[in-house]
Design a protein around this motif. Structure first.
Motif, short mmCIF file in Angstrom:
data_model
loop_
_atom_site.label_atom_id
_atom_site.label_comp_id
_atom_site.label_asym_id
_atom_site.label_seq_id
_atom_site.Cartn_x
_atom_site.Cartn_y
_atom_site.Cartn_z
N ARG A 79 3.79 11.20 -7.15
CA ARG A 79 3.73 10.04 -6.25
C ARG A 79 3.62 10.48 -4.79
O ARG A 79 2.89 9.89 -4.00
CB ARG A 79 4.97 9.16 -6.43
N MET A 93 0.18 11.68 -4.09
CA MET A 93 -0.72 10.53 -3.97
C MET A 93 -0.60 9.92 -2.57
O MET A 93 -1.60 9.56 -1.94
CB MET A 93 -0.34 9.50 -5.04
N GLN A 94 0.62 9.82 -2.08
CA GLN A 94 0.80 9.23 -0.75
C GLN A 94 0.25 10.13 0.35
O GLN A 94 -0.28 9.64 1.35
CB GLN A 94 2.28 8.95 -0.51
N ALA A 116 -2.94 5.31 -11.89
CA ALA A 116 -2.81 6.02 -10.63
C ALA A 116 -3.50 7.37 -10.69
O ALA A 116 -4.18 7.78 -9.77
CB ALA A 116 -1.33 6.20 -10.29
#
Lengths: 437, 444
Positions: free
Chosen positions: B368, B371-372, B5
């Motif tokens: 996270r 990233m979104q 990721a």
């Protein structure tokens, strides 16, 4: 907002629209899975829509709500991952997976970036092929479902539609809420969830649409990896449902200032020669998107409601003609009378040439505009397949609308609009409105 | 998984910046009309919107609901159009149209084939200064609005509670008044009220034009000059002046029950700063705080602490409305599992937040979320309407195009320490309203 969208009613009434420029490819994976694809490489992501036909109608006897609960659990742990690990992995990829149950299908709506497509699809595969159904997750999601059911038990919109479907379909699965009841959901076990999974997710009932930054070859490989390990067959689909609506009014007393009205009758099959005539007739009488007769009479001239609408609804196992509105308790009786009068009027007189032309211009003009983003197109592609259409439909559809004549509408209106057969369900404290069977 | 990721992130972020900077053009006409053009040539469709810098918070005292009522009346006659002709013409051309009113803005839009932009722009311009209200339209449309209020609010106990919550949070500022209006005032609105409000606020120098879709910016500008250019500015329109809120010194508590509710729940809202022009850092931290606390139904702080293990809650959430002209609110909600009282639920919520303030932000979760946020900029490119809303809503909330463009990167830059620091500032019990919402139960 000036106009209210008839959201509660209308699932894809009409399988859809595409811009003429859209090129639908029919893809068959090396392993034999079929899909429709619209390639568009302008934005680095793709959307895939998967539907397993059957859905909530596959609940076993006494297990109402099992398919719905199972669907909610698909994202709650798979393979090596518990619910939190699965969610963390998905979020780290910025992919989104929607798992939903419907009357006729379990749907999976996935959206993922091109950069991490393989990882995202490997994760989705785990959810579809290796769901864990941990007891902890079963209990937790059951609690969420029960909470939703408790809210809806006192929501007048849900109360009205449930009562209507119960009357129309009786003991057929369409006659009850596929999310189940407080009692049936409370009694579901992990075994019931596993059974629902085996009944509902199988390759013999699979429809796939894909749109975006992916080629046909890439999609073929992806489909085999994603879905190839699902079982070949699931549970048999239920029999077609007879619509047993009778004319009259059903009042469900509920203390709230505005009565909610759900009304309808049997509809017309998607493959009926007069389907398009019925579709145009509905657009003129009560369809959304433009000023219909009902909207003119009930809202614009008299201010009796914020929104009134109707739609032809084609389920896999039955066809309905449905409508809804809400009016203050002291005015709802007047509004019901107007709807019934308009029902009789279109059956007796049909529509004017001017109305017909205006509806055609709207329907054919709006058609290409429905194409709106990768996810929307993927859903459209699946809907078309489930309706038994071919890719050529997108170029033929407007011709079918334009071919409808006033005589066609007169014929179909007499068949479709039967005021004596129209059933109204009213939830509220309507003044001067009595139940009539 | 995390390493993969991480590698992907950099690629996406670089790509997004490049894409996002393309295709947005701005200009201002001599009469003050600001315009934003967003190009998306994938389909021959255009979204044409006019946003007015006036919302329900700009209404005169005693006239609540007039901004929204006027929005309805804008679909009636103008000097050039018959009542209802606007929407009929849009529909006859295959398009759709609608409008919406908020606390800070009122906006009108059409979505139609891009070769009809001239047509809809001409009609929209005609109602910017040529609305011709008729008495015969007033009473009927007022009834429609009252039915809308019935449907949205009076038939929905959750919406009724939210009205009470906002009224309690804002003692003096008009955010305490519902957008659709108090029912007793909505019944009294008349033609003169609508006409006065229209004349005071509808003018090109109080409007934002947003055109998004398959269009050329130069052509949009030429059309805007043709249709909106001749409309004179209203020099009487200055900066918005609203009464302000006195310092809140005492925590407020509400107890609401209604037999139509299905579940009991607790809400807690706090006064919070909004996104200010040139100064969005605190708002960015609060937006990320809402994500960290309640963004994911599975891995967010409140979900992990309250919905798993010895679960106290069936649902938790956090919200923050940063796009606002004046001070806004940050909120928390908890729906307890059966057998847990509202008092216990409130205690559990407070404990979870207190623990979070001590423990700080989980870096993996924060990464996270980042990233979104980055990916959402890619996904947003698929929905040109959403980008149009971003500019329209931002500009009518006092932000500049630069502020709006800077926002995604500001979100990226927020650190865990800044999130906790913002949380400590916003979670001041003295500026809070706590609501216990419960099902009315029969008592013997």
């Amino acid at each position: 907002m000036i106009r209210f969208a008839m959201a509660a009613l209308l699932t894809a009434v009409f399988a859809a629209p595409l811009h003429a420029a859209i090129d639908i490819q029919e893809v068959t994976s090396p392993g034999g899975i079929e899909a429709w694809l619209v390639e568009d490489h302008s934005i680095p992501f793709a959307a895939i829509e998967i539907r397993f036909q059957g859905g909530g109608s596959l609940d076993r006897e006494g297990k109402r709500g099992a398919v719905n609960l199972m669907t909610g659990l698909l994202e709650e742990g798979a393979g090596e991952m518990d619910a939190q690990a699965f969610a963390a992995a998905r979020d780290a990829l910025a992919a989104s997976f929607g798992f939903d149950s419907h009357l006729d299908a379990v749907s999976v709506s996935a959206r993922f970036l091109t950069e991490n497509r393989d990882e995202a699809m490997a994760l989705l595969r785990e959810a579809l092929v290796n769901p864990r159904f941990d007891q902890e997750a079963v209990d937790r999601v059951r609690g969420q479902v029960l909470s939703g059911l408790r809210s809806e038990a006192t929501d007048p919109n849900t109360m009205a539609s449930r009562a209507f479907y119960e009357m129309a379909f009786g003991t057929h699965p369409y006659g009850s809420d596929m999310r189940g009841t407080l009692e049936s959901v409370a009694a579901l076990t992990r075994d019931d969830v596993v059974n629902a999974y085996q009944d509902a997710l199988a390759r013999d009932r699979l429809y796939v649409g894909a749109t975006g930054d992916i080629t046909a070859e890439e999609l073929g490989v992806l489909l085999d990896e994603l879905l190839g390990d699902l079982p070949e067959t699931g549970a048999p689909l239920p029999d077609p449902a007879e619509v047993s609506v009778t004319g009259g009014v059903t009042v469900i007393p509920f203390e709230t200032p505005q009565s909610v009205v759900f009304f309808g009758d049997a509809g017309i099959p998607r493959d009926d020669p007069d389907f398009f005539a019925a579709f145009v007739a509905d657009a003129i009488l009560g369809g959304s998107g433009r000023q219909s007769r009902l909207s003119t009479e009930v809202r614009e001239k008299r201010g009796l409601t914020y929104g009134v609408g109707t739609a032809l609804v084609n389920f896999d196992l039955s066809d309905m003609l449905l409508g809804q509105f809400a009016s203050a308790n002291d005015r709802v009786g007047q509004a019901i009378g107007i709807v019934r009068d308009e029902w009789a009027k279109i059956a007796e007189e049909g529509v004017t040439d001017a109305e017909l032309e205006e509806a055609k211009t709207y329907l054919t003009g709006a058609y290409p505009l429905r194409f709106d983003g990768n996810g929307t197109i993927a859903r459209i592609l699946v809907g078309m397949q489930m309706d038994g259409l071919t890719p050529a439909y997108v170029t033929e559809r407007n011709d079918k609308v334009n071919a409808v004549t006033a005589e066609d509408i007169r014929r179909v209106a007499q068949r479709l609009y039967r005021p004596d057969n129209l059933r109204f369900v009213v939830v509220g404290q309507p003044e001067g409105v009595e139940s009539v069977n | 998984m995390r390493r993969i990721a991480g590698a992907v992130l950099a690629v996406i972020w670089a790509g997004t910046a490049a894409v996002a900077e393309q295709g947005v053009t701005t200009f201002t006409l001599d009469n003050g009309l600001e315009a934003v053009v967003i190009e998306d040539h994938r389909a021959p469709v255009v979204v044409h919107m006019v946003w007015y810098r006036v919302g329900s918070a700009d209404e005169p005292i005693g006239k609540s609901g007039i901004a929204h009522f006027l929005e309805h009346l804008m679909f009636k006659a103008t000097d050039e159009l018959e009542s209802g002709e606007f929407s009929q013409t849009v529909a006859a051309n295959g398009g759709s149209d609608n409008a919406f009113t908020s606390l800070d803005y009122t906006a009108y839009f059409q979505r139609i084939a891009s070769d009809r932009l001239d047509l809809v722009m001409g009609m929209e311009a005609s109602r910017m200064d040529g609305l011709a209200l008729k008495e015969e339209d007033i009473a009927t449309e007022r009834d429609v609005v009252i039915e809308e209020r019935n449907q949205r609010t009076d038939n929905d106990p959750g919406a009724l509670f939210n009205e009470q919550l906002m009224a309690s949070q804002f003692l003096n500022h008009p955010y305490g008044i519902p957008i659709i209006g108090w029912k007793h005032e909505a019944h009294t609105l008349d033609l003169a009220d609508a006409q006065t409000f229209y004349e005071a606020h509808y003018a090109p120098n109080n409007a934002i034009l947003v055109v998004a879709g398959d269009v050329d910016p130069d052509e949009v500008r030429a059309l805007a000059e043709k249709h909106y250019g001749p409309i004179p500015a209203n020099p009487a329109i200055g900066a918005r002046e609203r009464v302000s809120e006195p310092p809140q010194l005492a925590a407020r508590r509400l107890d609401y029950s209604d037999p139509r509710l299905g579940n009991d729940y607790v809400t807690r809202s706090y006064l919070a700063p909004e996104r200010d022009p040139g100064d969005q850092k605190e708002a960015a931290a609060l937006a990320m705080l809402a994500e960290v606390l309640g963004g994911s139904p599975t891995t967010s702080v409140l979900a992990r602490k309250l919905q798993f293990g010895d679960a106290k809650a069936v649902y938790t959430g956090a919200w923050y409305r940063g796009e606002s002209y004046d001070d806004t609110t940050f909120g928390l909600v908890i729906v307890p599992v059966e057998g847990v009282s509202l008092e216990e639920a409130e205690t559990a919520l407070d404990k979870a937040v207190a623990e979070f303030l001590e423990e700080g932000v989980d870096e993996a979760e924060l990464e996270r979320i980042r990233m979104q946020v980055r990916a959402s900029e890619i996904y947003a490119l698929d929905d040109v309407s959403a980008i149009a809303y971003r500019y329209g809503g931002g500009l009518t909330s006092g932000l500049t195009v630069e502020d709006i463009d800077a926002w995604p990167e500001l979100l990226q830059e927020v650190t865990g320490e800044e999130i906790v620091a913002a949380a400590r500032r916003v979670f001041d019990r003295r500026t809070s309203v706590t609501g216990h919402v419960s099902v009315t139960r029969e008592t013997n």
